[in-house]
Design an enzyme around this catalytic site. Structure first.
Site, short mmCIF file in Angstrom:
data_model
loop_
_atom_site.label_atom_id
_atom_site.label_comp_id
_atom_site.label_asym_id
_atom_site.label_seq_id
_atom_site.Cartn_x
_atom_site.Cartn_y
_atom_site.Cartn_z
N LYS A 46 5.11 -3.72 -5.99
CA LYS A 46 6.54 -3.44 -6.10
C LYS A 46 7.28 -3.69 -4.80
O LYS A 46 8.37 -4.21 -4.80
CB LYS A 46 6.71 -1.99 -6.54
CG LYS A 46 8.16 -1.55 -6.78
CD LYS A 46 8.71 -2.19 -8.02
CE LYS A 46 10.14 -1.79 -8.30
NZ LYS A 46 10.78 -2.77 -9.20
N GLU B 275 16.52 -15.80 -13.54
CA GLU B 275 15.98 -14.46 -13.71
C GLU B 275 15.17 -14.36 -15.01
O GLU B 275 14.10 -13.75 -15.04
CB GLU B 275 17.13 -13.44 -13.69
CG GLU B 275 16.74 -11.99 -13.90
CD GLU B 275 15.76 -11.44 -12.88
OE1 GLU B 275 15.46 -12.12 -11.88
OE2 GLU B 275 15.26 -10.32 -13.11
N TRP C 25 -2.96 -2.67 -1.58
CA TRP C 25 -2.62 -4.03 -1.99
C TRP C 25 -3.14 -4.91 -0.85
O TRP C 25 -2.57 -4.92 0.25
CB TRP C 25 -1.11 -4.17 -2.15
CG TRP C 25 -0.68 -5.49 -2.71
CD1 TRP C 25 -0.67 -5.84 -4.02
CD2 TRP C 25 -0.18 -6.62 -1.99
NE1 TRP C 25 -0.19 -7.13 -4.15
CE2 TRP C 25 0.11 -7.63 -2.93
CE3 TRP C 25 0.06 -6.88 -0.63
CZ2 TRP C 25 0.63 -8.87 -2.56
CZ3 TRP C 25 0.56 -8.12 -0.27
CH2 TRP C 25 0.84 -9.10 -1.23
N ARG D 82 2.91 0.54 -5.46
CA ARG D 82 2.90 -0.13 -4.15
C ARG D 82 1.64 -0.98 -3.95
O ARG D 82 1.53 -1.70 -2.96
CB ARG D 82 2.99 0.89 -3.02
CG ARG D 82 4.21 1.78 -3.10
CD ARG D 82 4.22 2.76 -1.96
NE ARG D 82 4.31 2.07 -0.69
CZ ARG D 82 5.44 1.65 -0.14
NH1 ARG D 82 6.58 1.88 -0.75
NH2 ARG D 82 5.44 1.03 1.02
N HIS E 52 16.63 -35.60 -15.19
CA HIS E 52 16.25 -36.32 -13.97
C HIS E 52 14.76 -36.19 -13.68
O HIS E 52 14.34 -36.29 -12.53
CB HIS E 52 17.11 -35.85 -12.79
CG HIS E 52 18.57 -36.13 -13.00
ND1 HIS E 52 19.10 -37.40 -12.90
CD2 HIS E 52 19.59 -35.33 -13.39
CE1 HIS E 52 20.39 -37.36 -13.19
NE2 HIS E 52 20.72 -36.11 -13.49
N ASN F 106 -0.43 1.80 5.92
CA ASN F 106 0.38 0.84 5.16
C ASN F 106 1.08 -0.04 6.18
O ASN F 106 1.78 0.46 7.05
CB ASN F 106 1.42 1.60 4.31
CG ASN F 106 2.46 0.67 3.73
OD1 ASN F 106 2.18 -0.48 3.41
ND2 ASN F 106 3.68 1.16 3.59
N GLY F 107 0.88 -1.36 6.06
CA GLY F 107 1.51 -2.28 7.01
C GLY F 107 0.51 -3.33 7.46
O GLY F 107 -0.54 -3.49 6.84
N CYS G 44 0.81 -1.21 0.00
CA CYS G 44 0.00 0.00 0.00
C CYS G 44 0.85 1.28 0.00
O CYS G 44 2.00 1.27 0.40
CB CYS G 44 -0.95 0.07 1.20
SG CYS G 44 -1.87 -1.42 1.49
N LYS H 112 11.29 -13.25 -15.11
CA LYS H 112 10.88 -12.08 -15.89
C LYS H 112 9.72 -12.44 -16.82
O LYS H 112 8.75 -11.72 -16.92
CB LYS H 112 12.06 -11.62 -16.70
CG LYS H 112 12.61 -10.30 -16.71
CD LYS H 112 12.72 -9.31 -15.62
CE LYS H 112 12.04 -9.52 -14.32
NZ LYS H 112 12.71 -9.00 -13.17
N GLU I 35 6.31 -13.56 -14.63
CA GLU I 35 5.62 -12.57 -13.80
C GLU I 35 4.84 -11.55 -14.61
O GLU I 35 3.83 -11.03 -14.16
CB GLU I 35 6.58 -11.88 -12.82
CG GLU I 35 7.59 -10.97 -13.46
CD GLU I 35 8.53 -10.32 -12.44
OE1 GLU I 35 8.09 -10.01 -11.33
OE2 GLU I 35 9.70 -10.13 -12.77
C1 F6R Z 1 10.83 -9.38 -9.78
C2 F6R Z 1 10.99 -8.51 -8.62
C3 F6R Z 1 10.94 -9.13 -7.29
C4 F6R Z 1 11.90 -8.42 -6.31
C5 F6R Z 1 11.68 -8.96 -4.89
C6 F6R Z 1 12.63 -8.30 -3.89
O1 F6R Z 1 10.93 -8.67 -10.98
O2 F6R Z 1 11.14 -7.32 -8.74
O3 F6R Z 1 11.19 -10.50 -7.33
O4 F6R Z 1 13.21 -8.62 -6.73
O5 F6R Z 1 10.37 -8.73 -4.50
O6 F6R Z 1 12.40 -6.93 -3.81
P1 F6R Z 1 13.47 -5.96 -3.21
O7 F6R Z 1 14.66 -5.98 -4.13
O8 F6R Z 1 12.81 -4.62 -3.17
O9 F6R Z 1 13.83 -6.48 -1.85
#
Ligand code: F6R
Length: 608
Positions: free
Chosen positions: A603, A481, A75, A27, A504, A101-102, A2, A485, A488
Site C-alpha cells: 500500500k 486509471e 515487504w 504495508r 499508430h 521499516n525503511g 513494512c 485498476k 493490478e
Molecule cells: C493503485 C495505487 C497506487 C498509488 C501510488 C501512490 O491503485 O494505489 O498506484 O496511487 O502508489 O500512492 P500514494 O497516493 O500513497 O502516494
C-alpha cells in the site's frame, strides 16, 4: 515499506503485537515476526508468508510469554522473503532485537566494516547491520547508542528496539519512515500507522524525523539526536476503529468503493461557503493565486492519474499551464524552474518515497509546494508549505478507490478556486459547477447500485488475456486509471490509449474478441471517439462503452454500454471511474484472487 509495532505494559505482549500487525498488513505481507522479552530472554518467532501463519505458529501469541515486545510485517527490499530475512533481527548473542521499516542505503559499507570487526551476518537484509551496530556501540547507555547508530546510517528508518539489559524499556526512532506512539491504560505502543493502536487508545504522538522514543509501561520520553529531552503533545484520533475494519464487506476494496459518496462529500462540503469555493488551507490570497504562472502536478500511480485529469480541468477552466510529472521522473529530470510556479504533490499515504523526494526537490529550488494528502500528519503533509487534506479516511485495500475519488475532488475545488481568483470563470459558471459537485455523491451511489450487472459482465472476461482502454481528453485520463485498476488486481494485461493514437501501431493487437473498454463522456470529442470505436469493432473487438445518458446511438457500435448521469464535463471522471473500479474488482473476485493484497504490491511505497 513494512509495518512495525511495539508494546510495553501489563498484558502479554505477543497477542497485542499480532493484532497490531494485522492492521498493518497492507504495508507488506511477505513475512512477519515478533520478539518478546520475558524478563530473562528475548524469544522470537518469524515466518515467511502471511501473518496468519505466524499467528498459528504461536497460537495467537499465547505461546510467547513476556510483556514487552516488537513485531514486523515485511515487504522485501534487501533479500528475498524468507524466515531468515524476516524481522526482528538480532545482535550475535541475541541481547538486542530490532524491527525496521525503511532502507539503509550505506548498509553494504557498514556490513563490510562490521564483518571486518568479526560480526557475522545471518540474513541478507540491510536491517541486520543496525542490530550489530547497536551491539558495537552499546556500553550500557541505550539512548547514547541509538544516537551513535543514527550518525552512522544513511537512508530511511523507523525502528523498534529492545535491549535485554534494559528489561523495562522499549525504544523507537524514525527518519523518513512513519512512526507513531500510542499511550493507553494497558501500556504504551509504537506503530507505523494509527489503526494498529486504535483498539487501545486514541491518544497518539506523531514522531518527527530524528526523534527518539524511550518508553516504559507507564511513561514515554522523547529525545532529539543530541539526547536532549523534548516536550510533545499527543493528538486525539477522531475516526473510529470501525473505519479501519471491513464492516461486513468481503473485501476492503468493496467497502472503500462504497465509502466514496461519503468521502467525496466530506472533501467537498467544508470547502463550499455560500456557493463559493473557500480553501483556507491553501494559504494563498487571490492576488497570490493570480501571480502563479505555471503549476507542476507530481505524483505516482493512481494519484498521478488524478493529475492527468487535473491538467485538463486547470487548463480548461483556470487557463493556467500545467506540467504533469511522475514523481520518480520529476526528481531526476532537472526541470527548468521559473518564478511564480506552484508544485502540487498528490499522495494518499503521504509517505511515497518518490513523491516526497520530488517535494523536497521542488522546495529546494524555491518552488512553493501544496500537498493533496489523505493521511494526516504524514511526511508529505508535514513538509509541504500548505496541505489540503482529502477526507477519505483510512484506505486499507492496496488498490486505491476512495482516495483516488477524493483527490479528483480536491483538484476540481482548486481549479474552481483558481478560476474564481483569476476571473476565467464567471460567478454563474462557478455556481452551476458547485451544484453539480454537490450532486456527485448521490450519482456515485447510484452507479454503485449497478454492481450486479457489472459483475455479470466481468464474469465473462475472467479468462481474457489483454484488455485495451480508450478515450480522448479527460476520457483518456480515466482510461489510465481503469486500466491500472484492472491489471493490478486481476493480473490481466491491460493498456490505456488516447483513442486517436491506437492506429499508430497498437491496433495490430486487436483481434477477434479482444475486449476494448471505450470511454466517451466528453461531448465535443464524442463523435471522434465513436469513429475510433468503429475502427476496433471492424477488427473484431468486443466493445464495452461508458458514456453519458442519452448517447444511445453508441449502441449501434458498442456491444455493451454503461450510461453515466449528467454532470459538468469536467467532473465526468468521478462518475466513469465507478464502473471501471467495479469491473476490476469483480474480475479479480471471479478469478479467486486476493483483491485487497495483490501479489508483489504494497500500500505504501516508501522505497524508490
Ligand atoms: C493503485 C495505487 C497506487 C498509488 C501510488 C501512490 O491503485 O494505489 O498506484 O496511487 O502508489 O500512492 P500514494 O497516493 O500513497 O502516494
Amino acid at each position: 515499506m513494512c509495518g512495525i509495532v511495539g508494546y510495553i505494559g501489563e498484558k502479554q505482549a505477543a497477542p497485542i503485537l499480532l493484532e497490531g500487525l494485522e492492521k498493518l498488513e497492507y504495508r507488506g505481507y511477505d513475512s512477519a515476526g515478533i520478539a518478546v522479552f520475558d524478563g530473562t530472554e528475548i524469544h522470537a518467532k518469524k515466518s515467511m508468508g502471511r501473518l496468519k501463519i505466524l499467528s498459528e505458529l504461536t497460537h495467537g501469541g499465547e505461546t510467547l510469554p513476556g510483556t514487552t515486545g516488537i513485531g514486523h510485517t515485511r515487504w522485501a527490499t534487501h533479500g528475498a522473503p524468507s524466515d531468515m530475512n524476516a524481522h526482528p533481527h538480532f545482535n550475535q548473542d541475541k541481547t538486542i532485537a530490532v524491527v525496521h521499516n525503511g532502507i539503509i542505503e550505506n548498509y553494504m559499507k557498514l556490513k563490510k566494516k562490521m564483518q571486518d570487526k568479526g560480526y557475522t551476518f545471518k540474513s541478507e537484509t540491510d536491517t541486520e547491520v543496525i542490530a550489530h551496530l547497536l551491539d558495537y556501540y552499546y556500553k550500557g547507555d541505550a539512548l547514547e547508542t541509538i544516537t551513535k547508530v543514527m550518525h552512522r546510517v544513511e537512508g530511511s528508518y523507523a525502528l523498534g528496539i529492545i535491549f535485554k539489559s534494559e528489561p523495562d524499556k522499549l525504544y523507537a526512532v524514525r527518519k523518513d519512515s512513519p512512526l507513531i506512539v500510542g499511550k493507553s491504560n494497558i501500556g504504551n505502543l509504537i506503530a507505523s500507522d494509527v489503526p494498529a493502536v486504535l483498539k487501545y487508545t486514541r491518544d497518539v504522538y506523531f514522531i518527527e524525523n530524528e526523534e527518539i522514543v524511550c518508553m516504559t509501561k507507564d511513561d514515554i520520553q522523547f529525545y532529539n539526536i543530541d539526547e536532549e529531552e523534548l516536550e510533545k503533545q499527543p493528538a486525539t484520533i477522531e475516526w473510529d476503529i470501525d473505519a479501519a475494519e471491513k464492516g461486513g464487506y468481503e473485501y476492503f476494496m468493496l467497502k472503500e468503493m462504497y465509502e466514496q459518496p461519503q468521502a467525496v462529500s466530506d472533501t467537498i462540503n467544508p470547502r463550499i461557503k455560500e456557493g463559493k469555493i473557500v480553501i483556507d488551507e491553501l494559504g494563498m490570497s487571490d492576488e497570490e493565486i493570480r501571480q502563479i504562472r505555471k503549476i507542476y502536478m507530481i505524483a505516482c500511480g493512481s494519484a498521478y492519474h488524478t493529475c492527468v485529469s487535473a491538467k485538463y480541468v486547470f487548463e480548461g477552466l483556470a487557463r493556467i499551464p500545467v506540467e504533469v510529472d511522475l514523481a520518480s521522473e520529476f526528481r531526476y529530470r532537472h526541470p527548468i524552474y521559473e518564478e511564480n510556479t506552484l508544485a502540487i504533490i498528490v499522495s494518499q499515504s503521504g509517505e511515497t518515497a518518490d513523491s516526497l523526494a520530488a517535494l523536497r526537490e521542488a522546495k529546494e529550488h524555491g518552488v512553493r509546494v501544496l500537498g493533496i494528502v489523505n493521511v494526516v500528519g504524514s511526511s508529505i503533509a508535514r513538509e509541504a508549505d500548505n496541505v489540503m487534506y482529502t477526507w477519505a479516511g483510512p484506505e486499507i485495500a492496496v488498490a486505491t478507490t476512495k482516495a483516488y475519488s477524493t483527490q479528483l475532488i480536491a483538484h476540481y475545488l482548486l481549479a474552481m478556486k483558481f478560476a474564481q481568483a483569476r476571473g476565467t470563470a464567471d460567478e454563474k459558471t462557478i455556481t452551476e459547477m458547485v451544484k453539480d459537485l454537490k450532486k456527485l455523491p448521490g450519482q456515485i451511489e447510484m452507479l454503485l447500485e449497478n454492481k450486479k450487472k457489472i459483475q455479470k459482465f466481468a464474469n465473462r472476461y475472467l479468462a481474457t488475456e489483454h484488455v485495451f482502454f480508450l478515450g480522448r481528453g479527460l476520457d483518456y485520463a480515466i482510461s489510465l486509471e481503469g486500466s491500472l485498476k484492472l491489471k493490478e488486481i486481476s493480473y490481466i494485461h491491460s493498456e490505456a490509449y488516447a483513442a486517436g493514437e491506437l492506429k499508430h501501431g497498437t491496433i495490430s493487437l486487436i483481434e477477434e474478441g479482444t475486449l476494448v473498454v471505450a470511454v466517451a463522456t466528453q461531448e465535443e470529442l464524442y463523435k471522434k471517439t465513436l469513429s475510433n470505436i468503429q475502427e476496433v469493432k471492424t477488427r473484431g473487438a468486443f466493445v464495452m462503452a461508458v458514456t453519458n445518458v442519452g448517447n444511445t446511438e453508441i449502441e449501434k457500435t458498442a456491444d455493451y454500454v454503461i450510461y453515466l448521469p449528467k454532470t459538468n464535463p469536467y467532473f465526468t471522471n468521478s462518475l466513469a471511474v465507478i464502473p471501471l473500479q467495479l469491473f476490476g474488482y469483480y474480475v479479480s473476485l471471479g478469478k479467486g484472487l486476493d483483491v485487497d493484497k495483490p501479489r508483489n504490491l504494497a500500500k505504501s511505497v516508501t522505497v524508490e
